[in-house]
Motif scaffolding. Structure first.
Motif, PDB file in Angstrom:
ATOM      1  N   VAL A 119       0.912  -1.248  -0.172  1.00  0.00           N
ATOM      2  CA  VAL A 119       0.038  -0.115  -0.024  1.00  0.00           C
ATOM      3  C   VAL A 119       0.899   1.185   0.034  1.00  0.00           C
ATOM      4  N   GLU A 120       0.727   2.107  -0.924  1.00  0.00           N
ATOM      5  CA  GLU A 120       1.460   3.392  -1.078  1.00  0.00           C
ATOM      6  C   GLU A 120       0.605   4.371  -0.433  1.00  0.00           C
ATOM      7  N   LEU A 121       1.395   5.108   0.733  1.00  0.00           N
ATOM      8  CA  LEU A 121       0.687   6.184   1.479  1.00  0.00           C
ATOM      9  C   LEU A 121       1.074   7.479   1.338  1.00  0.00           C
ATOM     10  N   GLU A 122       0.273   8.424   0.888  1.00  0.00           N
ATOM     11  CA  GLU A 122       0.452   9.774   0.557  1.00  0.00           C
ATOM     12  C   GLU A 122       0.024  10.743   1.720  1.00  0.00           C
ATOM     13  N   PHE A 123       0.657  11.478   2.160  1.00  0.00           N
ATOM     14  CA  PHE A 123       0.287  12.408   3.255  1.00  0.00           C
ATOM     15  C   PHE A 123       0.224  13.942   2.701  1.00  0.00           C
ATOM     16  N   LYS A 124      -0.766  14.483   3.355  1.00  0.00           N
ATOM     17  CA  LYS A 124      -0.935  16.006   2.749  1.00  0.00           C
ATOM     18  C   LYS A 124      -0.975  16.873   4.022  1.00  0.00           C
ATOM     19  N   SER A 125      -0.451  17.823   4.168  1.00  0.00           N
ATOM     20  CA  SER A 125      -0.797  18.703   5.285  1.00  0.00           C
ATOM     21  C   SER A 125      -1.244  20.132   4.843  1.00  0.00           C
ATOM     22  N   GLN A 126      -2.600  20.277   5.565  1.00  0.00           N
ATOM     23  CA  GLN A 126      -3.278  21.672   5.163  1.00  0.00           C
ATOM     24  C   GLN A 126      -4.057  22.070   6.709  1.00  0.00           C
ATOM     25  N   MET A 127      -4.808  23.106   6.624  1.00  0.00           N
ATOM     26  CA  MET A 127      -5.409  23.544   7.540  1.00  0.00           C
ATOM     27  C   MET A 127      -6.716  22.711   7.831  1.00  0.00           C
ATOM     28  N   ARG A 128      -7.356  22.910   8.898  1.00  0.00           N
ATOM     29  CA  ARG A 128      -8.522  21.970   9.182  1.00  0.00           C
ATOM     30  C   ARG A 128      -9.842  21.847   8.118  1.00  0.00           C
ATOM     31  N   ASN A 129     -10.212  23.230   7.856  1.00  0.00           N
ATOM     32  CA  ASN A 129     -11.321  23.310   6.864  1.00  0.00           C
ATOM     33  C   ASN A 129     -10.848  22.808   5.631  1.00  0.00           C
ATOM     34  N   ALA A 130      -9.569  22.608   5.178  1.00  0.00           N
ATOM     35  CA  ALA A 130      -9.180  22.497   3.786  1.00  0.00           C
ATOM     36  C   ALA A 130      -9.267  20.686   3.796  1.00  0.00           C
ATOM     37  N   LEU A 131      -8.773  20.307   4.850  1.00  0.00           N
ATOM     38  CA  LEU A 131      -8.726  18.889   5.068  1.00  0.00           C
ATOM     39  C   LEU A 131     -10.063  18.425   4.947  1.00  0.00           C
ATOM     40  N   ILE A 132     -10.998  18.890   5.570  1.00  0.00           N
ATOM     41  CA  ILE A 132     -12.626  18.462   5.599  1.00  0.00           C
ATOM     42  C   ILE A 132     -13.034  18.520   4.123  1.00  0.00           C
ATOM     43  N   ASP A 133     -12.778  19.491   3.651  1.00  0.00           N
ATOM     44  CA  ASP A 133     -13.236  19.782   2.182  1.00  0.00           C
ATOM     45  C   ASP A 133     -12.596  18.854   1.327  1.00  0.00           C
ATOM     46  N   ASP A 134     -11.308  18.503   1.368  1.00  0.00           N
ATOM     47  CA  ASP A 134     -10.856  17.413   0.446  1.00  0.00           C
ATOM     48  C   ASP A 134     -11.300  16.129   0.738  1.00  0.00           C
ATOM     49  N   VAL A 135     -11.377  15.765   2.087  1.00  0.00           N
ATOM     50  CA  VAL A 135     -12.407  14.449   2.149  1.00  0.00           C
ATOM     51  C   VAL A 135     -13.770  14.287   1.695  1.00  0.00           C
ATOM     52  N   PHE A 138     -13.492  13.838  -2.103  1.00  0.00           N
ATOM     53  CA  PHE A 138     -12.902  12.660  -2.530  1.00  0.00           C
ATOM     54  C   PHE A 138     -11.237  12.814  -3.116  1.00  0.00           C
ATOM     55  N   ASN A 139     -10.603  13.887  -2.513  1.00  0.00           N
ATOM     56  CA  ASN A 139      -9.322  14.169  -2.733  1.00  0.00           C
ATOM     57  C   ASN A 139      -8.508  13.407  -1.823  1.00  0.00           C
ATOM     58  N   LEU A 140      -9.008  13.388  -0.590  1.00  0.00           N
ATOM     59  CA  LEU A 140      -8.410  12.503   0.508  1.00  0.00           C
ATOM     60  C   LEU A 140      -9.056  11.524   1.032  1.00  0.00           C
ATOM     61  N   ASP A 141      -8.469  10.230   1.403  1.00  0.00           N
ATOM     62  CA  ASP A 141      -9.382   9.132   1.835  1.00  0.00           C
ATOM     63  C   ASP A 141      -9.759   9.314   3.287  1.00  0.00           C
ATOM     64  N   ALA A 142      -9.052   9.882   4.053  1.00  0.00           N
ATOM     65  CA  ALA A 142      -9.203  10.146   5.462  1.00  0.00           C
ATOM     66  C   ALA A 142      -8.012  11.303   5.878  1.00  0.00           C
ATOM     67  N   ALA A 143      -8.482  11.784   7.035  1.00  0.00           N
ATOM     68  CA  ALA A 143      -7.579  12.954   7.491  1.00  0.00           C
ATOM     69  C   ALA A 143      -7.812  12.914   9.082  1.00  0.00           C
ATOM     70  N   PHE A 144      -6.627  13.513   9.698  1.00  0.00           N
ATOM     71  CA  PHE A 144      -6.580  13.808  11.143  1.00  0.00           C
ATOM     72  C   PHE A 144      -6.722  15.083  11.337  1.00  0.00           C
ATOM     73  N   VAL A 145      -7.911  15.622  12.032  1.00  0.00           N
ATOM     74  CA  VAL A 145      -8.136  16.911  12.296  1.00  0.00           C
ATOM     75  C   VAL A 145      -8.657  16.960  13.590  1.00  0.00           C
ATOM     76  N   SER A 146      -8.736  18.299  14.082  1.00  0.00           N
ATOM     77  CA  SER A 146      -9.270  18.617  15.447  1.00  0.00           C
ATOM     78  C   SER A 146     -10.897  18.505  15.524  1.00  0.00           C
ATOM     79  N   GLY A 147     -11.052  17.992  16.783  1.00  0.00           N
ATOM     80  CA  GLY A 147     -12.714  17.734  16.880  1.00  0.00           C
ATOM     81  C   GLY A 147     -13.068  19.148  17.675  1.00  0.00           C
ATOM     82  N   PRO A 148     -14.457  19.035  17.801  1.00  0.00           N
ATOM     83  CA  PRO A 148     -15.410  17.978  17.212  1.00  0.00           C
ATOM     84  C   PRO A 148     -15.663  18.297  15.931  1.00  0.00           C
ATOM     85  N   ILE A 149     -16.333  17.078  15.319  1.00  0.00           N
ATOM     86  CA  ILE A 149     -16.710  17.098  13.760  1.00  0.00           C
ATOM     87  C   ILE A 149     -18.250  16.636  13.683  1.00  0.00           C
TER      88      ILE A 149
END
Length: 299
Positions: A119-135, A138-149
């Motif tokens: 499995v090839e893992l690709e990581f992308k660093s962004q601000m919280r709102n941008a990460l949520i939008d990308d998930v 469908f630009n990201l499969d998953a993301a680690f962000v601050s809650g609550p969500i």
């Protein structure tokens, strides 16, 4: 219509040009024009508004673009599942905030690759709102962000609860003296950063609404600037204690509301999970319901 038609459609949408889309898809402009015309006839709607200067998606085009991303994601997942058969393979795109990227990703990557080398893992660093939008898009499969969500279409799993602290230079004035100055200086990440938001909220609670920002894009930079007395900042206490214990910094505790940050992992609730994504979730977050399961890899 076939999947290549949709790829051509996406290329036009992204580049805003039939000519550039043709180059990106290694074809000729006439073919791009023909494929877009065919799609518009099939859907019975104009997908692009065309002027002499630019090509833009219409409202119908925006709807199709949303589904294109889902179709492309499903096709990629199907190929991965069929080709893997008995072994987990494919690729995953994971998003995270800066502190996770710099300090936790190497550990996550090494451990996952030990168990799932195909499995090839690709990581992308962004601000919280941008990460949520990308998930969501469908630009990201998953993301680690601050809650609550609480976002429609997203599932989340608790990873870790962290404590945030105010940082000052240990060889400089104490925090009370710094806050009493006419122009308080803060050292922060860009707009949208959860740490910056918490620091600004804390200052507001102290009646301070005017301050001078120094914006940096790395943890190391923030630590260096704070240590040099160029401003105060806020970071997870664990990050400072674990990775910067020898630095000349003073930590100040925050109240529970501002000082507690919950990290969660988010992923789409309506997306068919690939074998790789299921493996990623299962490996890191399979512990009992309600437990702080992220401690295993985020401590």
């Amino acid at each position: 219509m076939n999947t290549n038609d949709l790829k051509i459609f996406e290329a036009v949408a992204v580049t805003g040009s039939f000519t550039k889309a043709a180059a990106a898809m290694f074809t000729v402009q006439s073919n791009v024009t023909a494929r877009i015309k065919s799609l518009e006839e099939e859907f019975g709607a104009e997908l692009f508004s065309r002027t002499s200067r630019k090509v833009e998606l219409t409202s119908s085009g925006k709807i199709l673009m949303h589904y294109c991303k889902q179709i492309g994601s499903l096709v990629a997942d199907a190929k991965s599942s069929i080709q893997s058969n008995t072994k987990i393979s494919g690729s995953l795109k994971i998003g995270c905030i800066e502190t996770t990227m710099a300090l936790k990703v190497p550990e996550i990557l090494n451990h996952f690759e030990e168990k799932f080398p195909d499995v090839e893992l690709e990581f992308k660093s962004q601000m919280r709102n941008a990460l949520i939008d990308d998930v969501l898009n469908f630009n990201l499969d998953a993301a680690f962000v601050s809650g609550p969500i609480n976002v429609s279409g997203l599932e989340h799993i608790k990873v870790k609860e962290e404590q945030l602290v105010i940082l000052t230079a240990s060889q400089g004035p104490e925090i009370g003296e710094l806050l009493a100055k006419k122009h308080v200086k803060i050292v922060v990440f860009g707009e949208g950063c959860i740490f910056r938001t918490r620091l600004e909220s804390w200052l507001s609670s102290k009646g301070i609404v005017h301050y001078k920002n120094t914006v940096l894009n790395s943890i190391e930079g923030i630590i260096n600037f704070v240590e040099a007395g160029l401003g105060i900042s806020i970071l997870p206490e664990e990050v400072v204690s674990r990775y910067y214990a020898g630095r000349k910094l003073t930590k100040y505790a925050l109240n529970k509301q501002l000082g507690t940050m919950n990290t969660v992992m988010i992923y789409r609730s309506d997306k068919i999970q690939s074998g790789a994504l299921r493996a990623f979730i299962d490996l890191y977050f399979h512990a009992g319901k309600g437990s702080d399961i992220g401690d295993r890899f985020f401590s």
